[in-house]
Design an enzyme around this catalytic site. Structure first.
Site, PDB file in Angstrom:
ATOM      1  N   THR A  43      52.189 117.488  29.298  1.00 17.54           N
ATOM      2  CA  THR A  43      52.039 117.015  27.919  1.00 17.54           C
ATOM      3  C   THR A  43      52.511 115.569  27.819  1.00 17.54           C
ATOM      4  O   THR A  43      53.570 115.213  28.335  1.00 17.54           O
ATOM      5  CB  THR A  43      52.877 117.911  26.969  1.00 17.54           C
ATOM      6  OG1 THR A  43      52.403 119.245  27.134  1.00 17.54           O
ATOM      7  CG2 THR A  43      52.730 117.478  25.525  1.00 17.54           C
ATOM      8  N   GLN A  79      58.383  95.559  40.243  1.00 20.47           N
ATOM      9  CA  GLN A  79      59.249  94.416  39.892  1.00 20.47           C
ATOM     10  C   GLN A  79      58.454  93.214  39.395  1.00 20.47           C
ATOM     11  O   GLN A  79      59.056  92.252  38.920  1.00 20.47           O
ATOM     12  CB  GLN A  79      60.084  93.993  41.111  1.00 20.47           C
ATOM     13  CG  GLN A  79      61.128  95.013  41.523  1.00 20.47           C
ATOM     14  CD  GLN A  79      62.272  95.179  40.503  1.00 20.47           C
ATOM     15  OE1 GLN A  79      62.438  94.372  39.578  1.00 20.47           O
ATOM     16  NE2 GLN A  79      63.035  96.245  40.659  1.00 20.47           N
ATOM     17  N   ASN A 111      62.394  94.037  45.322  1.00 21.06           N
ATOM     18  CA  ASN A 111      63.413  94.290  44.302  1.00 21.06           C
ATOM     19  C   ASN A 111      64.764  93.671  44.648  1.00 21.06           C
ATOM     20  O   ASN A 111      65.545  93.340  43.777  1.00 21.06           O
ATOM     21  CB  ASN A 111      63.572  95.793  44.059  1.00 21.06           C
ATOM     22  CG  ASN A 111      63.627  96.599  45.326  1.00 21.06           C
ATOM     23  OD1 ASN A 111      62.750  96.493  46.183  1.00 21.06           O
ATOM     24  ND2 ASN A 111      64.654  97.415  45.468  1.00 21.06           N
ATOM     25  N   SER A 169      56.519 100.320  36.191  1.00 19.48           N
ATOM     26  CA  SER A 169      57.555 101.191  35.640  1.00 19.48           C
ATOM     27  C   SER A 169      58.111 100.596  34.357  1.00 19.48           C
ATOM     28  O   SER A 169      58.427  99.402  34.308  1.00 19.48           O
ATOM     29  CB  SER A 169      58.675 101.333  36.671  1.00 19.48           C
ATOM     30  OG  SER A 169      59.737 102.079  36.134  1.00 19.48           O
ATOM     31  N   GLY A 170      58.242 101.441  33.322  1.00 20.06           N
ATOM     32  CA  GLY A 170      58.667 100.957  32.013  1.00 20.06           C
ATOM     33  C   GLY A 170      60.048 100.340  31.995  1.00 20.06           C
ATOM     34  O   GLY A 170      60.264  99.294  31.389  1.00 20.06           O
ATOM     35  N   HIS A 171      60.998 100.971  32.695  1.00 17.73           N
ATOM     36  CA  HIS A 171      62.388 100.525  32.515  1.00 17.73           C
ATOM     37  C   HIS A 171      62.715  99.210  33.206  1.00 17.73           C
ATOM     38  O   HIS A 171      63.825  98.704  33.085  1.00 17.73           O
ATOM     39  CB  HIS A 171      63.381 101.631  32.909  1.00 17.73           C
ATOM     40  CG  HIS A 171      63.539 101.884  34.369  1.00 17.73           C
ATOM     41  ND1 HIS A 171      64.670 101.499  35.054  1.00 17.73           N
ATOM     42  CD2 HIS A 171      62.740 102.491  35.270  1.00 17.73           C
ATOM     43  CE1 HIS A 171      64.556 101.877  36.323  1.00 17.73           C
ATOM     44  NE2 HIS A 171      63.405 102.477  36.478  1.00 17.73           N
ATOM     45  N   CYS A 187      76.242 102.399  50.950  1.00 19.24           N
ATOM     46  CA  CYS A 187      77.344 103.092  51.602  1.00 19.24           C
ATOM     47  C   CYS A 187      76.787 104.313  52.324  1.00 19.24           C
ATOM     48  O   CYS A 187      76.366 105.277  51.698  1.00 19.24           O
ATOM     49  CB  CYS A 187      78.344 103.518  50.545  1.00 19.24           C
ATOM     50  SG  CYS A 187      79.951 103.800  51.217  1.00 19.24           S
ATOM     51  N   GLY A 229      57.978 104.663  38.173  1.00 22.15           N
ATOM     52  CA  GLY A 229      57.364 103.920  39.269  1.00 22.15           C
ATOM     53  C   GLY A 229      57.247 104.755  40.531  1.00 22.15           C
ATOM     54  O   GLY A 229      56.252 104.671  41.254  1.00 22.15           O
TER      55      GLY A 229
HETATM   56  N1  PLP Z   1      59.344 100.179  43.403  1.00 19.76           N
HETATM   57  C1  PLP Z   1      60.190  99.159  43.277  1.00 19.76           C
HETATM   58  C2  PLP Z   1      59.871  97.853  43.942  1.00 19.76           C
HETATM   59  C3  PLP Z   1      61.369  99.312  42.536  1.00 19.76           C
HETATM   60  O1  PLP Z   1      62.214  98.280  42.423  1.00 19.76           O
HETATM   61  C4  PLP Z   1      61.631 100.565  41.928  1.00 19.76           C
HETATM   62  C5  PLP Z   1      62.891 100.788  41.187  1.00 19.76           C
HETATM   63  O2  PLP Z   1      63.890 100.147  41.452  1.00 19.76           O
HETATM   64  C6  PLP Z   1      60.689 101.606  42.074  1.00 19.76           C
HETATM   65  C7  PLP Z   1      59.564 101.377  42.824  1.00 19.76           C
HETATM   66  C8  PLP Z   1      60.902 102.947  41.457  1.00 19.76           C
HETATM   67  O3  PLP Z   1      60.729 102.879  40.060  1.00 19.76           O
HETATM   68  P1  PLP Z   1      61.334 104.037  39.128  1.00 19.76           P
HETATM   69  O4  PLP Z   1      62.799 103.780  39.046  1.00 19.76           O
HETATM   70  O5  PLP Z   1      60.655 103.867  37.816  1.00 19.76           O
HETATM   71  O6  PLP Z   1      60.994 105.324  39.779  1.00 19.76           O
END
Ligand code: PLP
Length: 392
Positions: free
Chosen positions: A240, A182, A154, A202-204, A328, A75
């Site tokens: 790649t 998100q 997020n 973002s995939g994860h 922190c 992302g």
């Molecule tokens: N944008 C938002 C709103 C996110 O919550 C996050 C990840 O927490 C990102 C961007 C960044 O994504 P990535 O962890 O895939 O770089």
């Protein structure tokens, strides 16, 4: 400490478990299908078919054209690429608009541009994390290259009114980037109806692996690649192709799209159960964000006179994974930039916790959290230096 295999995982806005269906779909690309999609030979070339199918799946969840999807590594790269492209293709425009509550992938690019002499307007939010659309309208200027906003926050799950935002931004003829990292997989997004130029995912965050993302670029939008090198992704992103993970994000999008409504209902019912259980059992707590326009999986809640980090450590003892709204910095616990922008009072902001759910959570898990929370909060309040703040 609970066994690592039976944690109660409520930190899905940080990252998600890879769906078993996604793992299964990726496996051949870790085994016999190891070719390079750019190779001239049939063995490598066949990988193009898999990439094409994944591009259709990602486009599908956004109602976009497959050609409008570029695969990236995450992302953050998608966000950076959108900002890079918008500013590089319009060098005469030296002004960008974003908000104070963006993810660091966007905040950092804004600060980088400021160092390079750009002017960045940082829009604020109200106490529920909502934008002032008139302020946005007033901020747009003839030299504005880009407006960049998140779809959903997020930390709090607050959803910005992207349709109205797009209407305003487009009425000025300015480019719009939406960080939907998100939101994809949790909200219905229809890019045939929303006039957005760039959109990051973002995939994860949607049950694909870490290290794969995508950027939507509307057909006709001038594009300048951030990563330079080979001609992959039609010359829009060198490197790649990561075929296994591209297959993974494709499958994850397909799964999310086909279960979206069902999952939203199921996950929001669990989140609401968690919220009601906590709020009814624990005095002096406050839900952060816009409860009317919020991601179905997110609950950000502050406990007055409690240290958020201490609360997380206690939850961890029970095998419950959540995250806090503090960072922190230089030895002192600073409330997050999002809660600060919302003006959450000091004694609450320090005690904020984010619970973020997924399709894999169960009612029994939620009930366990509701069961242990009152005891944890009450113990922490006994030792809190801010206990005197608590009104009877
Ligand atoms: N944008 C938002 C709103 C996110 O919550 C996050 C990840 O927490 C990102 C961007 C960044 O994504 P990535 O962890 O895939 O770089």
């Amino acid at each position: 400490m609970a066994d690592i295999t039976d944690v109660i995982y409520l930190d899905n806005n940080a990252t998600t478990r890879v769906a078993p269906e996604v793992v299964e779909a990726m496996m051949p690309a870790f085994g016999p299908l190891y070719g390079n999609a750019s190779s001239m030979h049939t063995f490598g070339g066949q990988m193009g078919r898999y990439i094409h199918a994944a591009r259709e799946q990602v486009a599908g969840i956004l109602n976009a054209d497959p050609e409008e999807i570029i695969f990236t590594s995450c992302g953050s790269e998608s966000d950076n690429s959108a900002w890079y492209s918008a500013t590089e293709t319009q060098p005469e425009k030296r002004h960008v608009i974003t908000t104070k509550v963006e993810h660091s992938a966007v905040l950092a690019y804004g600060h980088y541009l400021e160092d390079k002499g750009y002017e960045v307007t940082w829009l604020g939010v109200d106490d529920k994390g909502r934008l002032d659309l008139e302020e946005l309208d007033r901020a747009i200027r003839p030299d504005t290259a880009l407006v960049s906003l998140m779809y959903a926050n997020n930390e709090t799950g607050t959803i910005f009114p992207i349709e109205e935002v797009a209407g305003i931004v487009k009425s000025h003829g300015v480019q719009l980037h939406v960080d939907a990292v998100q939101a994809v997989g949790k909200e219905v997004i229809d890019l045939r109806k929303l006039p957005i130029d760039y959109l990051a995912l973002s995939g994860h965050k949607l049950h694909a692996p870490k290290g794969i993302g995508a950027l939507y670029v509307r057909r006709g939008t001038r594009f300048r690649p951030y990563l330079k090198g080979g001609h992959q992704e039609r010359g829009r992103r060198a490197g790649t192709e990561n075929v296994p993970y591209i297959i993974g994000i494709g499958k994850a999008c397909e799964l999310a799209a086909s279960n979206l409504e069902k999952e939203r209902t199921q996950v929001s019912a669990l989140r609401d159960r968690l919220q009601a259980g906590i709020v009814s059992a624990i005095p002096h707590c406050k839900v952060n964000g816009d409860q009317e326009h919020r991601l179905p999986n997110t609950l950000n809640i502050s406990f007055e006179a409690v240290e958020g980090e201490a609360l997380l450590l206690q939850l961890d003892q029970y095998g419950i994974c959540a995250s806090s709204g503090s960072a922190c910095t230089s030895g002192s616990l600073e409330p997050s930039h999002v809660l600060r922008a919302m003006g959450v009072p000091f004694t609450y902001a320090h005690g904020s916790v984010r619970f973020s759910l997924s399709r894999y959570n169960t009612e029994a898990e939620i009930d366990r959290v509701i069961e242990v929370m009152p005891q944890i909060v009450s113990e922490l309040r006994k030792i809190s230096p801010f206990a005197s703040f608590l009104k009877k």
